[in-house]
Design a protein around this motif. Structure first.
Motif, PDB file in Angstrom:
ATOM      1  N   CYS A  70      -1.056   2.452  -5.349  1.00  0.00           N
ATOM      2  CA  CYS A  70       0.547   1.424  -6.327  1.00  0.00           C
ATOM      3  C   CYS A  70      -0.243   0.640  -7.028  1.00  0.00           C
ATOM      4  CB  CYS A  70       1.585   1.326  -5.514  1.00  0.00           C
ATOM      5  SG  CYS A  70       0.425   0.107  -4.195  1.00  0.00           S
ATOM      6  N   SER A  71      -1.339   0.199  -7.059  1.00  0.00           N
ATOM      7  CA  SER A  71      -2.022  -0.306  -8.060  1.00  0.00           C
ATOM      8  C   SER A  71      -2.781  -0.404  -8.961  1.00  0.00           C
ATOM      9  CB  SER A  71      -3.421  -0.939  -6.418  1.00  0.00           C
ATOM     10  OG  SER A  71      -4.540  -0.540  -6.266  1.00  0.00           O
ATOM     11  N   THR A  89       7.836   7.337  -3.859  1.00  0.00           N
ATOM     12  CA  THR A  89       9.157   7.149  -5.559  1.00  0.00           C
ATOM     13  C   THR A  89       8.633   5.922  -5.650  1.00  0.00           C
ATOM     14  OG1 THR A  89      10.956   6.924  -3.837  1.00  0.00           O
ATOM     15  CG2 THR A  89      11.022   8.867  -4.972  1.00  0.00           C
ATOM     16  N   ALA A  90       7.542   5.322  -5.818  1.00  0.00           N
ATOM     17  CA  ALA A  90       7.096   3.935  -6.651  1.00  0.00           C
ATOM     18  C   ALA A  90       8.164   3.432  -6.363  1.00  0.00           C
ATOM     19  CB  ALA A  90       7.475   4.516  -8.595  1.00  0.00           C
ATOM     20  N   ASP A  91       8.483   2.869  -5.258  1.00  0.00           N
ATOM     21  CA  ASP A  91       8.806   1.855  -4.845  1.00  0.00           C
ATOM     22  C   ASP A  91       8.340   0.484  -4.554  1.00  0.00           C
ATOM     23  OD1 ASP A  91      10.415   3.981  -3.562  1.00  0.00           O
ATOM     24  OD2 ASP A  91      10.576   3.739  -1.613  1.00  0.00           O
ATOM     25  N   PRO A  93      -0.049  23.105 -13.964  1.00  0.00           N
ATOM     26  CA  PRO A  93      -0.095  21.744 -13.591  1.00  0.00           C
ATOM     27  C   PRO A  93       1.096  20.721 -13.487  1.00  0.00           C
ATOM     28  CG  PRO A  93      -1.323  22.292 -16.519  1.00  0.00           C
ATOM     29  CD  PRO A  93      -0.118  23.765 -16.091  1.00  0.00           C
ATOM     30  N   ALA A  94       0.949  19.854 -12.729  1.00  0.00           N
ATOM     31  CA  ALA A  94       1.420  19.620 -11.854  1.00  0.00           C
ATOM     32  C   ALA A  94       1.577  17.860 -11.362  1.00  0.00           C
ATOM     33  CB  ALA A  94       1.853  19.485 -10.799  1.00  0.00           C
ATOM     34  N   GLN A  95       2.586  17.036 -12.618  1.00  0.00           N
ATOM     35  CA  GLN A  95       1.968  15.808 -11.506  1.00  0.00           C
ATOM     36  C   GLN A  95       1.343  15.778 -10.461  1.00  0.00           C
ATOM     37  OE1 GLN A  95       3.037  13.280  -9.118  1.00  0.00           O
ATOM     38  NE2 GLN A  95       2.176  11.852 -10.368  1.00  0.00           N
ATOM     39  N   HIS A  96       0.686  14.711 -10.668  1.00  0.00           N
ATOM     40  CA  HIS A  96      -0.437  14.088  -9.162  1.00  0.00           C
ATOM     41  C   HIS A  96      -0.704  12.941  -8.897  1.00  0.00           C
ATOM     42  CE1 HIS A  96      -3.903  16.115  -6.831  1.00  0.00           C
ATOM     43  NE2 HIS A  96      -4.458  15.044  -7.502  1.00  0.00           N
ATOM     44  N   TYR A  97      -1.116  11.994 -10.378  1.00  0.00           N
ATOM     45  CA  TYR A  97      -1.583  11.003 -10.026  1.00  0.00           C
ATOM     46  C   TYR A  97      -1.651   9.329 -10.559  1.00  0.00           C
ATOM     47  CZ  TYR A  97      -4.746   7.048  -8.307  1.00  0.00           C
ATOM     48  OH  TYR A  97      -5.285   5.875  -8.034  1.00  0.00           O
ATOM     49  N   ALA A 126       1.021  -1.147   0.236  1.00  0.00           N
ATOM     50  CA  ALA A 126      -0.021  -0.114  -0.218  1.00  0.00           C
ATOM     51  C   ALA A 126       0.908   1.434  -0.532  1.00  0.00           C
ATOM     52  CB  ALA A 126      -0.982  -0.208   1.139  1.00  0.00           C
ATOM     53  N   ALA A 127       1.793   1.177  -0.889  1.00  0.00           N
ATOM     54  CA  ALA A 127       3.192   2.228  -1.270  1.00  0.00           C
ATOM     55  C   ALA A 127       2.916   3.041  -1.800  1.00  0.00           C
ATOM     56  CB  ALA A 127       3.872   1.768  -1.174  1.00  0.00           C
ATOM     57  N   GLY A 128       1.531   3.159  -2.496  1.00  0.00           N
ATOM     58  CA  GLY A 128       1.281   4.540  -2.875  1.00  0.00           C
ATOM     59  C   GLY A 128       2.042   5.105  -4.116  1.00  0.00           C
ATOM     60  N   GLY A 129       2.699   7.105  -3.947  1.00  0.00           N
ATOM     61  CA  GLY A 129       2.614   7.079  -5.714  1.00  0.00           C
ATOM     62  C   GLY A 129       3.905   7.361  -6.590  1.00  0.00           C
TER      63      GLY A 129
END
Ligand SMILES: Cc1cc2nc3c(=O)[nH]c(=O)nc-3n(C[C@H](O)[C@H](O)[C@H](O)COP(=O)(O)OP(=O)(O)OC[C@H]3O[C@@H](n4cnc5c(N)ncnc54)[C@H](O)[C@@H]3O)c2cc1C
Length: 433
Positions: A353-354, A202-204, A325-329, A184-187
């Motif tokens: 992350c899924s 950092t996309a781990d 704009p900025a990277q978001h999701y 559940a390590a996020g974005g």
């Protein structure tokens, strides 16, 4: 100091915490977070959580989600998202989540590309409230232990079966052996120069999946939010000016004060128009104008945005907000089925992350927190049912000899290489690329 646990949960954002709280109380659950417990994107979410307005709204909600996602979505997953949205919002209400209300009824706002008002919220700090509400439940769950500042470097596995993770805390490496591991390590925003995300993300999770031949999907589907507070310092996280500001009537104008786009189009479309407008007017930003709204309303409805802009010299009731704009999701991620099950045995993935496929090529506003809730609930039900038949596989970690930097550099490299293969056009947006 190896740890043995029934379930290891990597991440303490909404998907990690909601999973842990939905797991059986007789299971030993160990959670880890890379930074402080609430240093996650969940705590940053402003706008709210989408929810179907009753069973009559399910088809429309599904259609809005598909349309925003350019029909690249997994339709089965989208139906589940809409159908199971209400029970999960009810579950949050039962945890005393203090959603904004009009009289006694939940207050629903609207965001870009939703046909009707269907976003429940708590002022402009829905995520902070959600994180706090879930964390408040943890002390009463004696079966849950959380380690902060503890980084997962890799997973432990035997053949195609996950057996936990190799972790590091205070420079000490150790294994957490688990029957079930939940990623559940996020974005991925920490890898971008301009992002609204926490820098530590950092996309781990996805990198480790790539490294271990776990299936991933849609790596090229990255959402840029149209309206981040403009600031040319690329070392700073970009502050988000929530979609709900446009939902409440905020207007996008260029440097000459002219409107140039329908503000409630899907995010990717509004982003495209802003980039074009910046190019045409030779500027680095456009403006979001709410000066026609009452200052008291703005202070009350958007307290965080009001305060943050003021700290940056902008009184939003008097001047338009500079935005770009900025990277978001990240819509892509570790490929999962509708129970969060990955292609590796005993490994689940929930949240950002899924990749359940619900978002298609572009996430509909406020569908992310909902996705985390719906699919982690479904996945944990399955885990609760099956875990008694799963043995602990005790394996030695083969990789204790390398330091943290080795793993972090390797994980970043693996993810970035795969990403750039799919999206060569965003190479310049990445840090260290
Ligand atoms: C500014 C902002 C506003 C947003 N607003 C909304 C909104 O209004 N509505 C909506 O639906 N969505 C919104 N989103 C998106 C949404 O907040 C996220 O997609 C969602 O919170 C992701 O939850 P998560 O649990 O998957 O990840 P996160 O909440 O980001 O948690 C990730 C966790 O993983 C941990 N972790 C990462 N790597 C490791 C590692 N190697 N080892 C150990 N732990 C690790 C982190 O420490 C953290 O605890 C917003 C996002 C941002 C950035």
């Amino acid at each position: 100091m190896d740890i043995y646990t029934d379930v290891l949960v990597i991440g303490t954002g909404v998907s990690g915490l909601y999973s842990a709280l939905n797991l059986r109380e007789d299971l030993k659950i160990t959670m880890i977070s890379k930074g402080k417990i609430d240093q996650c994107n969940t705590a940053l979410a402003q706008g709210g959580i989408s929810v179907a307005r009753g069973t009559n709204d399910i088809d429309l909600f599904v259609n809005d989600t598909l349309k925003a996602g350019s029909y690249k979505n997994d339709i089965n997953a989208v139906k589940i998202l809409a159908e199971e949205s209400m029970e999960n919002i009810d579950a949050l209400c039962k945890m005393d989540f203090d959603f904004d209300r009009d009289n006694d009824e939940l207050s629903y706002t609207r965001e870009g590309a939703h046909s009707i008002n269907r976003i429940v919220h708590y002022k402009d700090k829905t995520g902070k409230k959600l994180e706090e509400t879930l964390l408040k439940q943890i002390p009463s769950r004696k079966n849950i232990t959380i380690f902060e500042n503890c980084t997962m470097l890799d997973i432990l596995k035997k053949d195609n079966v996950c057996a936990g993770a190799l972790c590091i805390k205070d420079d000490i490496q150790f294994n957490i052996h688990a029957k079930i591991t939940i990623m559940a390590a996020g974005g991925i925003g920490g890898l971008f120069r301009n992002s609204t995300n926490q820098k530590i993300l950092t996309a781990d999770g996805v990198a480790v999946a790539l490294k271990n031949n776990i299936k991933v999907k849609n790596l090229g589907y990255i959402q840029f939010h149209p309206t981040a507070f403009f600031n040319s310092n690329e070392h700073e996280r970009k502050f988000l000016i929530s979609e709900s500001v446009r939902g409440e009537g905020g207007k996008l104008i260029n440097c000459n004060g002219n409107r140039f786009v329908d503000e409630l189009l899907p995010r990717d479309v509004v982003t495209k128009y802003i980039y074009e407008e910046e190019k045409n007017t030779h500027t680095s930003n456009v403006y979001l104008d709410v000066t026609f709204m009452e200052e008291e309303f703005l202070k009350n409805r958007f307290p965080t945005i009001y305060k943050k802009c003021l700290e940056n010299g902008i009184n939003i009731s008097k001047e338009p907000i500079p935005v770009s704009p900025a990277q978001h999701y990240f819509m892509g991620g570790i490929e999962v089925d509708t129970f969060g099950k990955t292609s590796m045995e005993n490994l689940f993935a929930f949240g950002e992350c899924s990749c359940t496929g619900v978002h298609g090529a572009n996430r509909l506003a406020s569908n992310s927190l909902l996705e985390a809730l719906v699919f982690s609930k479904r996945g944990t039900k399955k885990i609760n049912k099956n875990i008694s038949n799963i043995p602990m596989i005790n394996i030695d970690s083969p990789s204790l000899n390398y330091d943290k930097k080795y793993y972090e550099d390797l994980n970043n490299k693996i993810f970035i290489e795969s990403l750039v293969k799919e999206r060569g056009d965003i190479k310049n947006e990445l840090v260290n690329c």
